[in-house]
Structure formats: C-alpha cells, structure tokens
Design a protein around this motif. Structure first.
Motif, mmCIF file in Angstrom:
data_model
loop_
_atom_site.group_PDB
_atom_site.id
_atom_site.type_symbol
_atom_site.label_atom_id
_atom_site.label_comp_id
_atom_site.label_asym_id
_atom_site.label_seq_id
_atom_site.Cartn_x
_atom_site.Cartn_y
_atom_site.Cartn_z
ATOM 1 N N ILE A 160 0.820 -1.020 -0.102
ATOM 2 C CA ILE A 160 -0.120 0.348 -0.026
ATOM 3 C C ILE A 160 0.975 1.063 -0.345
ATOM 4 O O ILE A 160 0.905 2.679 -0.805
ATOM 5 C CB ILE A 160 -0.843 0.061 1.372
ATOM 6 C CG1 ILE A 160 -2.184 -1.332 1.354
ATOM 7 C CG2 ILE A 160 -2.133 1.359 1.564
ATOM 8 C CD1 ILE A 160 -2.946 -1.077 2.476
ATOM 9 N N GLY A 161 2.203 1.324 0.949
ATOM 10 C CA GLY A 161 3.034 2.200 0.873
ATOM 11 C C GLY A 161 3.691 2.238 -0.929
ATOM 12 O O GLY A 161 3.500 2.909 -0.778
ATOM 13 N N SER A 162 3.991 1.440 -1.062
ATOM 14 C CA SER A 162 4.084 1.838 -2.646
ATOM 15 C C SER A 162 3.627 2.052 -3.692
ATOM 16 O O SER A 162 4.045 3.017 -4.226
ATOM 17 C CB SER A 162 4.626 0.646 -3.329
ATOM 18 O OG SER A 162 5.649 0.291 -4.316
ATOM 19 N N VAL A 163 1.863 1.999 -4.021
ATOM 20 C CA VAL A 163 0.968 2.663 -4.798
ATOM 21 C C VAL A 163 1.178 3.950 -4.116
ATOM 22 O O VAL A 163 0.661 4.796 -4.816
ATOM 23 C CB VAL A 163 -0.032 1.428 -4.325
ATOM 24 C CG1 VAL A 163 -1.336 2.116 -5.309
ATOM 25 C CG2 VAL A 163 0.242 -0.053 -4.469
ATOM 26 N N MET A 164 0.444 3.797 -2.862
ATOM 27 C CA MET A 164 0.126 5.410 -2.267
ATOM 28 C C MET A 164 1.533 6.380 -2.808
ATOM 29 O O MET A 164 1.664 7.548 -3.101
ATOM 30 C CB MET A 164 -0.204 5.810 -0.668
ATOM 31 C CG MET A 164 -0.975 4.920 -0.645
ATOM 32 S SD MET A 164 -3.120 5.413 -1.852
ATOM 33 C CE MET A 164 -2.657 7.049 -1.218
ATOM 34 N N THR A 165 2.753 5.861 -2.379
ATOM 35 C CA THR A 165 3.995 6.534 -2.937
ATOM 36 C C THR A 165 4.149 6.910 -4.577
ATOM 37 O O THR A 165 3.971 8.847 -4.761
ATOM 38 C CB THR A 165 5.307 5.738 -2.413
ATOM 39 O OG1 THR A 165 5.594 5.091 -1.215
ATOM 40 C CG2 THR A 165 6.520 6.878 -2.875
ATOM 41 N N TRP B 30 4.116 20.689 -2.971
ATOM 42 C CA TRP B 30 3.147 19.992 -3.194
ATOM 43 C C TRP B 30 4.686 18.157 -2.977
ATOM 44 O O TRP B 30 4.495 17.566 -3.055
ATOM 45 C CB TRP B 30 2.969 19.836 -4.000
ATOM 46 C CG TRP B 30 1.436 20.587 -4.404
ATOM 47 C CD1 TRP B 30 1.055 22.162 -4.358
ATOM 48 C CD2 TRP B 30 0.074 20.624 -3.672
ATOM 49 N NE1 TRP B 30 -0.011 22.398 -4.304
ATOM 50 C CE2 TRP B 30 -0.580 21.255 -3.345
ATOM 51 C CE3 TRP B 30 -0.073 19.436 -3.054
ATOM 52 C CZ2 TRP B 30 -1.723 21.302 -3.573
ATOM 53 C CZ3 TRP B 30 -1.782 18.849 -2.983
ATOM 54 C CH2 TRP B 30 -2.159 20.067 -3.487
ATOM 55 N N ALA B 31 6.100 19.040 -3.528
ATOM 56 C CA ALA B 31 6.550 18.033 -3.310
ATOM 57 C C ALA B 31 6.637 17.501 -2.493
ATOM 58 O O ALA B 31 7.355 16.004 -2.184
ATOM 59 C CB ALA B 31 7.998 18.957 -3.767
ATOM 60 N N LEU B 32 6.402 17.734 -1.118
ATOM 61 C CA LEU B 32 5.754 16.773 0.611
ATOM 62 C C LEU B 32 6.102 16.069 0.505
ATOM 63 O O LEU B 32 4.911 14.928 1.407
ATOM 64 C CB LEU B 32 6.817 17.630 1.211
ATOM 65 C CG LEU B 32 8.030 18.939 1.636
ATOM 66 C CD1 LEU B 32 7.534 19.769 1.780
ATOM 67 C CD2 LEU B 32 9.329 17.897 1.809
ATOM 68 N N LEU B 33 4.725 16.424 -0.438
ATOM 69 C CA LEU B 33 3.054 15.204 -0.795
ATOM 70 C C LEU B 33 3.589 13.584 -0.491
ATOM 71 O O LEU B 33 2.972 13.540 0.436
ATOM 72 C CB LEU B 33 2.179 15.790 -1.675
ATOM 73 C CG LEU B 33 0.748 14.577 -1.907
ATOM 74 C CD1 LEU B 33 0.272 14.850 -0.541
ATOM 75 C CD2 LEU B 33 0.198 15.261 -3.035
ATOM 76 N N PRO B 34 4.389 13.366 -1.107
ATOM 77 C CA PRO B 34 4.151 11.290 -1.422
ATOM 78 C C PRO B 34 5.943 10.929 -0.237
ATOM 79 O O PRO B 34 5.382 10.028 0.599
ATOM 80 C CB PRO B 34 5.498 11.268 -2.471
ATOM 81 C CG PRO B 34 5.913 12.924 -2.587
ATOM 82 C CD PRO B 34 5.252 13.227 -2.756
ATOM 83 N N VAL B 35 5.798 12.207 1.146
ATOM 84 C CA VAL B 35 6.968 11.894 2.195
ATOM 85 C C VAL B 35 6.474 10.645 3.331
ATOM 86 O O VAL B 35 6.772 9.967 3.135
ATOM 87 C CB VAL B 35 7.748 12.865 2.530
ATOM 88 C CG1 VAL B 35 8.241 12.740 3.778
ATOM 89 C CG2 VAL B 35 8.381 13.598 1.536
ATOM 90 N N PRO B 36 4.972 11.453 3.696
ATOM 91 C CA PRO B 36 4.504 9.802 4.327
ATOM 92 C C PRO B 36 4.027 9.326 3.918
ATOM 93 O O PRO B 36 5.005 8.082 4.753
ATOM 94 C CB PRO B 36 2.684 10.756 4.548
ATOM 95 C CG PRO B 36 3.358 11.964 4.282
ATOM 96 C CD PRO B 36 4.478 12.263 3.459
ATOM 97 N N ALA B 37 3.777 8.513 2.668
ATOM 98 C CA ALA B 37 3.151 6.539 1.888
ATOM 99 C C ALA B 37 5.022 6.487 1.605
ATOM 100 O O ALA B 37 5.023 5.557 1.797
ATOM 101 C CB ALA B 37 2.623 7.695 1.062
ATOM 102 N N LEU B 38 5.757 7.750 1.720
ATOM 103 C CA LEU B 38 6.848 6.802 1.358
ATOM 104 C C LEU B 38 7.632 6.283 2.780
ATOM 105 O O LEU B 38 8.495 5.366 2.791
ATOM 106 C CB LEU B 38 8.063 7.781 0.598
ATOM 107 C CG LEU B 38 10.063 7.679 0.224
ATOM 108 C CD1 LEU B 38 9.492 6.905 -0.839
ATOM 109 C CD2 LEU B 38 10.272 8.425 -0.831
ATOM 110 N N LEU B 39 7.289 6.974 4.079
ATOM 111 C CA LEU B 39 8.263 6.533 4.746
ATOM 112 C C LEU B 39 6.902 5.374 5.954
ATOM 113 O O LEU B 39 7.149 4.513 6.165
ATOM 114 C CB LEU B 39 7.699 7.433 6.311
ATOM 115 C CG LEU B 39 8.271 8.544 5.858
ATOM 116 C CD1 LEU B 39 8.205 9.690 6.951
ATOM 117 C CD2 LEU B 39 9.911 8.376 6.241
#
Lengths: 221, 239
Positions: free
Chosen positions: A66-71, A91-100
């Motif tokens: 799920i983290g991979s897809v959301m990233t 906006w560049a920070l948006l994928p950071v939580p999913a990456l974590l």
C-alpha cells in the motif's frame, strides 16, 4: 520603437487560441489510467505470483505494498502540481508520508523475517536483482508518459519535477513487480525494490535540467 | 472588467521601480546572494501584491482572453507586464546590460507556455515563477561563463615593447587584467561584438557572429558594451 516593443507586436500578431492546462487531479487520473494499463499488461504477460493471497495476508507485506502504491500516486499528483508555474513547491513533500509507510513496512518485514528465519533472513540473494531490472524496465514507459505530460516543467522546476516523476513511476512499478516476483526476503525487497526506486529518482533529479531541455516544452506559436 | 489600454497600473510599476532602485545600494546588487535576492523579491512581490491587486486581476482577465485568441488583450497584457518583469530581472541580474535580453526571453516563454496559466488562479505567481527561474538560469550561465574565461599573463606580457621598465610592465599587466575581467562580465552578445569590431578589427558590416546578425545590432551591442566597460573601469588615469 525598441526591440521589446517589436517583440510584443510580433508575439501578439501570432497569438492563437490555446486550451488551458487541465487541473492536476484530472491529469493524475489520466496518467494513472495509462500506468495501470501498462502494469496490468506486464502482470498478464509474466503471470501473478503463486500464493499472492497469503502475501497480502501478512500485515508487513500489505503495508509495504500500500505504501508503494500510495507513493506512486501521490508523487504523480505532486509532479502535476510543482511543474505548473505559480503552484507551491511544498507539494513536493506530499509523497513523503507514503514513502515512510512503505519503508516502515519494509523494515517491519525485515524484523518479521529475522524472527522467522534467523540469520537466513540476512542472506544476500543476487538473483533477486532481476526485480530491480523489472522495475526499471516497467518504469521507462511510465516515466516517459509522465515527463511528456509535464514537459513545460523545464521552464520552472526541472530537477524537482523529474525527481517526483521518476519516484512516482518507479514506486508504482515496484508495486506491480511485487505481484509477479516471489521468494524474496524483506531485506532483498528493501535492497532491490527501494534501491531501484532511489537510484532512478535521484538519477532523474540529477539530469532533470538537460532531460527537460532535450524533451523540449510544448510551444504554442 | 478593465479594458486593454487601461494604464491604471503604471503608477504602481513606477513605485515598484522606485522601490527596486532605492531598496538596495546599486553597488551591492552584484554581491548579494541568490537567497537574499529571492527573499527581497518575495517581499517586493508581497508589497506589489498589496498595492496592485488590480493589476493581477487585469492581467488574469487579459491572459484568459489571450488564451481564447484575443490579440488586442494579449498585446495589452505583454506591454503591461514588462515593468514587473524588468523589476524581477534587476533583482537577479543587478544593473546588468542583460536586463532587456532577460525581459525579452521571459516574454517569449510566457508566449510559449501560456497554456499553463489556469484562469481561475492568480496571475502574478505564475508570471513571477517564470521570470525568476529564467533570470536565475541567466545568472548561472553568466557565472559559468566567467569561470571558463582564461587569463594568459604570458601572452599579455609579450604584447609590450622591450623598452618598458618593470614598473610600466606591471602597471600595464594590471590594466590588462582589469579590462579582461570587465570584458568577462559583459553579456556574450556584447563581448562577441567587441571582439569582432575592436580586437579583430572587422567592420560591423562584415562581422558575422551568432549573437547579433545585423550590422545595426552589432553597432548597438558595441555601444552598450563600451558604455558598460566605461562604467566598470571608472575614470581614466590622471596625469
């Protein structure tokens, strides 16, 4: 009349109707539709791995996927945001939580494997490297489509846009490859999947400026 | 809605220029860092946004009509944004001879990617991002070009007569260094024009080079270059 006035007169006589760019959400959905088709095609050719149901029954694996897809999804949306002049860079920070979340899932999987397999969980498997190759190959068309859709980013934020585009394409590809390959320890997934995504996105960031210069932005004469 | 040709914003642009010229000593414009310039630019953008919200609305309306193919609105828009773009260019490039070139490059970019403007969003951040990024690129290119300049002291020394004293040689060498550095800071187009006309002694009518294709353009480039060099080198030696 100076050069600037002449230029303005020249440009205004050449103005033609153009359609304003679509909102980021709509463009993200369009790219996701293309990406899903490409990944589905790869999965259909390679075949879904055996015991996929058992894989997703494991919480660390499910969290990682799920983290991979959301990233991938959030990085694509961020790409369509930061590539447009005037939209905030944050906006560049948006994928950071999913990456974590993705990395947390991988770390949890490593601990789970260590408890289950002992020292074997830390064994290096060079054969798993084919995952990285599969991710890179799947990412190529996904990245190409995304970069073409934001080719005007070369005027604004080429490196950041290229990084986000590659991150989105590679993360979704990694999620797709998870459906195909099997038999890897979580450590090898961390090394080859996350490693491939990191290398590709950082490489794209490094060459973002010449890459967009080579693609060239859409010119409306 | 404001119509093309409405000049209500001119006073605002004059304020921006006055602010821009008075906010920082001109001599410091060359030594401030890009980060400092970015911060100052943002503060100016905030100030101008407060004092000229109408400009943003007018520009937005004109751009929406330009996207529909309205040439009159488009011409009014381009003429109206020039002072704003020039103020941004001055912030990044200082009192450089490249300001006009930078403004023209920004106008061309605005033309080429005008489809990326979304009419429901504010116009000034869109334009400001394009202008500031282009000016940063120009400043980077200038910096890289200056680093590539080669200074050959031996070649310069060979130009002097044998009868010169060591003091004369030293003074001439220093003068040559000053001139060389000043040349290095010129815009590429101007430097090429000076090289062709004054160093190679090619007449402007017969001086082919990439930066300026017509004899008139070469003469203008030379004139601007000499003016810039005079300003950079200061008054000549007093007897």
């Amino acid at each position: 009349m100076n050069d600037t006035d002449l230029l303005i007169r020249h440009l205004s006589t050449r103005v033609r109707p153009v359609r304003p760019i679509a909102p980021p959400l709509r463009r993200t959905l369009a790219w996701l539709a293309v990406a899903t088709c490409i990944i589905a095609l790869v999965v259909a050719i390679e075949g879904v791995r055996a015991g996929i149901g058992d894989v997703f029954a494991s919480p660390p694996n499910l969290l990682e996927w799920i983290g991979s897809v959301m990233t991938g999804v959030l990085a694509a949306y961020a790409t369509f945001q930061v590539s447009v002049p005037g939209r905030p860079r944050a906006w560049a920070l948006l994928p950071v939580p999913a990456l974590l979340v993705w990395l947390t899932g991988l770390g949890w999987g490593c601990l789970h494997d260590a408890a289950r397999l002992g020292p074997a969980a830390l064994a290096f498997e060079a054969a798993s490297g084919e995952c990285a190759v599969a991710i890179a190959l799947t990412s190529l068309p996904l990245s190409a489509v995304l970069l073409l859709m934001v080719r005007h980013a070369g005027v604004v934020r080429p490196s950041l846009s290229a990084w986000l585009a590659a991150l989105g394409a590679a993360s979704l590809s990694a999620a797709g490859v998870t459906l195909i390959h099997s038999g890897e320890t979580a450590l090898m997934v961390l090394l080859w999947h996350a490693g491939a995504v990191a290398v590709m996105s950082l490489a794209c960031m490094a060459v973002g400026r010449p890459l967009f210069a080579w693609i060239g932005h859409a010119r409306h004469g | 809605m404001a119509q093309p040709g409405d000049r209500r914003g001119d006073a605002t642009f004059a304020r921006i220029d006055a602010h821009e010229g008075g906010g920082l000593p001109r001599t410091m414009a060359h030594v401030v860092t890009p980060e400092h310039r970015m911060g100052t630019l943002h503060s100016i953008a905030r100030d101008s946004a407060e004092t000229s919200a109408d400009d943003g609305l007018r520009w937005s309306g004109w751009m929406a009509r330009a996207q529909a193919g309205d040439a009159t609105a488009y011409q009014a828009l381009l003429q109206s944004i020039v002072p704003y773009v020039r103020a941004i260019a001055r912030r990044y490039l200082g009192a450089s001879s490249e300001i006009d070139d930078a403004v023209q490059e920004v106008l061309i970019l605005v033309h080429e990617i005008r489809h990326t403007y979304e009419p429901e969003r504010p116009f000034k951040p869109w334009l400001g991002t394009i202008a500031s990024r282009r000016c940063i690129d120009i400043a980077r290119k200038r910096s890289r070009h200056a680093r590539r300049e080669v200074f050959d002291e031996d070649a310069l020394a060979q130009l002097h007569d044998d009868g010169d004293t060591p003091e004369d040689l030293h003074r001439r060498r220093q003068d040559a260094q000053h001139v060389h550095r000043a040349l290095g800071r010129l815009a590429p187009r101007m430097r090429e024009a000076v090289r062709h006309v004054y160093f190679d002694e090619t007449p402007p009518d017969a001086a082919p080079h990439a930066g300026a294709s017509t004899p008139g353009a070469i003469k203008v480039a030379c004139h601007r270059a000499l003016k810039t060099l005079k300003a950079a080198l200061g008054p000549g030696p007093t007897p």
